[in-house]
Motif scaffolding. Sequence first.
Motif, PDB file in Angstrom:
ATOM      1  N   GLU A 148     -17.059   4.630  25.062  1.00 32.58           N
ATOM      2  CA  GLU A 148     -16.115   4.144  26.000  1.00 32.58           C
ATOM      3  C   GLU A 148     -15.759   2.904  26.824  1.00 32.58           C
ATOM      4  O   GLU A 148     -15.536   2.158  26.835  1.00 32.58           O
ATOM      5  CB  GLU A 148     -16.117   5.763  26.761  1.00 32.58           C
ATOM      6  CG  GLU A 148     -14.399   5.549  27.660  1.00 32.58           C
ATOM      7  CD  GLU A 148     -13.413   5.780  26.473  1.00 32.58           C
ATOM      8  OE1 GLU A 148     -12.405   5.385  27.213  1.00 32.58           O
ATOM      9  OE2 GLU A 148     -13.267   5.785  25.955  1.00 32.58           O
ATOM     10  N   GLU A 201     -12.995   0.196  26.596  1.00 30.02           N
ATOM     11  CA  GLU A 201     -12.034  -0.524  27.800  1.00 30.02           C
ATOM     12  C   GLU A 201     -12.309  -2.211  28.403  1.00 30.02           C
ATOM     13  O   GLU A 201     -11.825  -2.216  28.472  1.00 30.02           O
ATOM     14  CB  GLU A 201     -13.201   0.821  28.775  1.00 30.02           C
ATOM     15  CG  GLU A 201     -12.691   1.755  29.314  1.00 30.02           C
ATOM     16  CD  GLU A 201     -10.972   2.277  29.241  1.00 30.02           C
ATOM     17  OE1 GLU A 201     -10.683   1.416  30.022  1.00 30.02           O
ATOM     18  OE2 GLU A 201     -11.068   3.132  29.058  1.00 30.02           O
ATOM     19  N   ARG A 224      -9.784  -3.040  26.104  1.00 26.72           N
ATOM     20  CA  ARG A 224      -8.480  -3.187  26.490  1.00 26.72           C
ATOM     21  C   ARG A 224      -8.280  -3.671  27.910  1.00 26.72           C
ATOM     22  O   ARG A 224      -7.341  -4.538  27.706  1.00 26.72           O
ATOM     23  CB  ARG A 224      -8.513  -1.645  26.894  1.00 26.72           C
ATOM     24  CG  ARG A 224      -8.534  -0.260  25.802  1.00 26.72           C
ATOM     25  CD  ARG A 224      -7.468   0.818  26.087  1.00 26.72           C
ATOM     26  NE  ARG A 224      -8.375   2.029  25.286  1.00 26.72           N
ATOM     27  CZ  ARG A 224      -8.944   3.104  24.812  1.00 26.72           C
ATOM     28  NH1 ARG A 224     -10.283   2.913  25.925  1.00 26.72           N
ATOM     29  NH2 ARG A 224      -9.162   3.553  23.995  1.00 26.72           N
ATOM     30  N   ARG A 225      -9.057  -4.164  28.142  1.00 27.41           N
ATOM     31  CA  ARG A 225      -8.295  -4.769  29.316  1.00 27.41           C
ATOM     32  C   ARG A 225      -8.592  -6.516  29.176  1.00 27.41           C
ATOM     33  O   ARG A 225      -8.272  -7.527  29.916  1.00 27.41           O
ATOM     34  CB  ARG A 225      -9.879  -5.259  30.052  1.00 27.41           C
ATOM     35  CG  ARG A 225     -10.053  -3.520  31.382  1.00 27.41           C
ATOM     36  CD  ARG A 225     -11.342  -4.029  32.496  1.00 27.41           C
ATOM     37  NE  ARG A 225     -12.393  -3.220  32.009  1.00 27.41           N
ATOM     38  CZ  ARG A 225     -13.648  -3.627  32.113  1.00 27.41           C
ATOM     39  NH1 ARG A 225     -13.849  -3.288  33.705  1.00 27.41           N
ATOM     40  NH2 ARG A 225     -13.958  -2.459  31.048  1.00 27.41           N
TER      41      ARG A 225
END
Length: 101
Positions: free
Chosen positions: A88, A92, A95-96
């Motif tokens: 996870e 993240e 995605r950033r």
Amino acid sequence: MNTIDMPASRSAEALERLAQRRMRRKMGWYVHALVYIAVNICLAALAATTGRNWAVFPALGWGLGLLIHAAVVFLAMPGGSLQAHLLERERETLRREGGGS
């Protein structure tokens, strides 16, 4: 085949197979732990009758094996808490950075 690549009708089946596999691995560890306890209680009783404390050696060796088994089942197994957490975090991060959808 990854569950992301599957149609929605098959993803439920894949999730069920994964849940069953995880459950069997965890149950295997619980059985291993119960056998460890039962056998080592018997060994300790047997060692007590001889007046020596030799039962600690098999308990320590087998305990190390049980600890490794627990680490594989609960930490390193796909979907285990450590692996899920790290996965996870990577998602993240991607995605950033704009690399994920």
